[in-house]
Design an enzyme around this catalytic site. Sequence first.
Site, PDB file in Angstrom:
ATOM      1  N   PRO A 217      21.837  75.329 -35.004  1.00  0.00           N
ATOM      2  CA  PRO A 217      23.240  75.152 -34.611  1.00  0.00           C
ATOM      3  C   PRO A 217      24.224  75.042 -35.773  1.00  0.00           C
ATOM      4  O   PRO A 217      25.436  75.092 -35.553  1.00  0.00           O
ATOM      5  CB  PRO A 217      23.212  73.852 -33.805  1.00  0.00           C
ATOM      6  CG  PRO A 217      22.037  73.107 -34.338  1.00  0.00           C
ATOM      7  CD  PRO A 217      21.016  74.141 -34.698  1.00  0.00           C
ATOM      8  N   PHE A 218      23.723  74.884 -36.996  1.00  0.00           N
ATOM      9  CA  PHE A 218      24.614  74.810 -38.155  1.00  0.00           C
ATOM     10  C   PHE A 218      24.203  75.845 -39.206  1.00  0.00           C
ATOM     11  O   PHE A 218      24.193  75.570 -40.410  1.00  0.00           O
ATOM     12  CB  PHE A 218      24.640  73.392 -38.731  1.00  0.00           C
ATOM     13  CG  PHE A 218      25.198  72.383 -37.765  1.00  0.00           C
ATOM     14  CD1 PHE A 218      26.568  72.251 -37.600  1.00  0.00           C
ATOM     15  CD2 PHE A 218      24.361  71.611 -36.986  1.00  0.00           C
ATOM     16  CE1 PHE A 218      27.094  71.352 -36.687  1.00  0.00           C
ATOM     17  CE2 PHE A 218      24.869  70.701 -36.072  1.00  0.00           C
ATOM     18  CZ  PHE A 218      26.245  70.569 -35.921  1.00  0.00           C
ATOM     19  N   GLU A 235      21.446  70.323 -38.809  1.00  0.00           N
ATOM     20  CA  GLU A 235      22.081  69.006 -38.967  1.00  0.00           C
ATOM     21  C   GLU A 235      23.566  69.080 -39.305  1.00  0.00           C
ATOM     22  O   GLU A 235      23.982  69.812 -40.198  1.00  0.00           O
ATOM     23  CB  GLU A 235      21.353  68.214 -40.065  1.00  0.00           C
ATOM     24  CG  GLU A 235      21.873  66.788 -40.234  1.00  0.00           C
ATOM     25  CD  GLU A 235      21.032  65.953 -41.179  1.00  0.00           C
ATOM     26  OE1 GLU A 235      21.350  64.763 -41.362  1.00  0.00           O
ATOM     27  OE2 GLU A 235      20.043  66.484 -41.741  1.00  0.00           O
ATOM     28  N   LYS A 251      16.685  61.997 -38.931  1.00  0.00           N
ATOM     29  CA  LYS A 251      15.530  61.378 -39.570  1.00  0.00           C
ATOM     30  C   LYS A 251      14.439  61.281 -38.521  1.00  0.00           C
ATOM     31  O   LYS A 251      14.534  60.516 -37.567  1.00  0.00           O
ATOM     32  CB  LYS A 251      15.862  59.978 -40.134  1.00  0.00           C
ATOM     33  CG  LYS A 251      16.358  60.006 -41.556  1.00  0.00           C
ATOM     34  CD  LYS A 251      15.250  60.373 -42.516  1.00  0.00           C
ATOM     35  CE  LYS A 251      15.763  60.846 -43.856  1.00  0.00           C
ATOM     36  NZ  LYS A 251      16.034  62.280 -43.890  1.00  0.00           N
TER      37      LYS A 251
END
Length: 435
Positions: A217-218, A235, A251
């Site tokens: 998504p990034f 992220e 994490k």
Amino acid sequence: MRRSQSINISQLDTFKQQLLRWANTFEVAVYLDSNLYTADKYSRYECLVAVSIKSIVFDTKPNCFAQLKKLHQQTNDWLFGMISYDAKNEVEPNLCSNNFDGIEMPTAYFFCPDIVIAITKDQQITIHWLDEQLTAQQIKQQIETTALNHQKNKKIPIALNARIDKKTYLHKVKQIQAHIKRGNVYEANLCQEFYAQNVQIDAAIVFETLNKQTQAPFAAFFKNKQQYILCASPERYLQKSGNKLISQPIKGTIKRGQTADIDQQLKQQLRQNPKEQAENVMIVDLVRNDLSRIAQQASVQVAELFEVYSFKTVHHLISTIIATLPANVHFTNALKATFPIGSMTGAPKISALQIIEQLEETKRGMYAGTIGYVSPQSDFDFNVVIRSLLYNQDKAYLSLQTGSAITHYAIPEQEYNECLLKAHIIRKIMLDYTE
């Protein structure tokens, strides 16, 4: 004056592919892709593309956050760019980056583009441009006539080899755990490099393959002349929407299952893993502390804690922290206050940064840095540069870094395997590389 016009297309996937190939024809380009990821409820754009430098650029100048603020005030327009991990040395005193650097990216790079193509989450497409000699239809025609055919002649496997061996990595994990026992740090993110020398690749084609196989998504394709970042990041580092700040540190990682039942079991295993929860909550506290330095009083909140997000190849444990930015605080203050990115450092942050520098053998550069945009309304969205290939075409050098958070309860062998899991897809893509 920037003009804007909406356009219609017949097929989104094909148009996005053409956008990438078209962007790659420029010396400087940024291509940001959300890959239709529906679990992200904060993102506004499905895809953003910026090409052709029209206004001021800053590159390698000191005080990059102050330079970004100055550039924004001068342009009041779209800005695209990157901040490397090594900008940490401008945020905190007594920090340095002296390890080997095969890529040599600038500390930061931002530009105001001539052309911006924006595809919103509802798939509305708008062209924003400055050149008065161009029309939206001419730009659309340029994009749509970009050749998509790529003749692949032969397979040339590129092996990404580890800079340090397994034994050395395990020893470094134990050194961090010794620091933890002495109380110097609670958690530290230890990274290692996989690399190849004397290689030539078609960066856009490699990114296409990586993007298709990860659907992150990034995702980001960043080109600055002969330097490339091919990023498949899951992220978000930090987003600003109005006066709202959103940070979503990752994490906790586990592989996807081969069946739906196994996949669900793995998700539960990740969610309930005390070691992964300990890693996550330490970084949540770190991000809360960072945001509290600039946020409106009592506005920092944890909106999600230990939420499992699923991606094409892995599940991740993600928490969401939100805060309110006061009206009199410039957005660059939020970036500076939270940099370097908490999930890629450790706690306490300064001690972790110092230990990381001592133990790692490769300068991170753009790895663990960020790529993103600033809108004319001063909103922004920046990712975390992980799961990424860095490529210097002039030096024929290719670099992949991966890392894992080390805590008191970490099992060195498992941390090493986590690094391999994160590197697996990219290493496989390069072994299957054809030109």
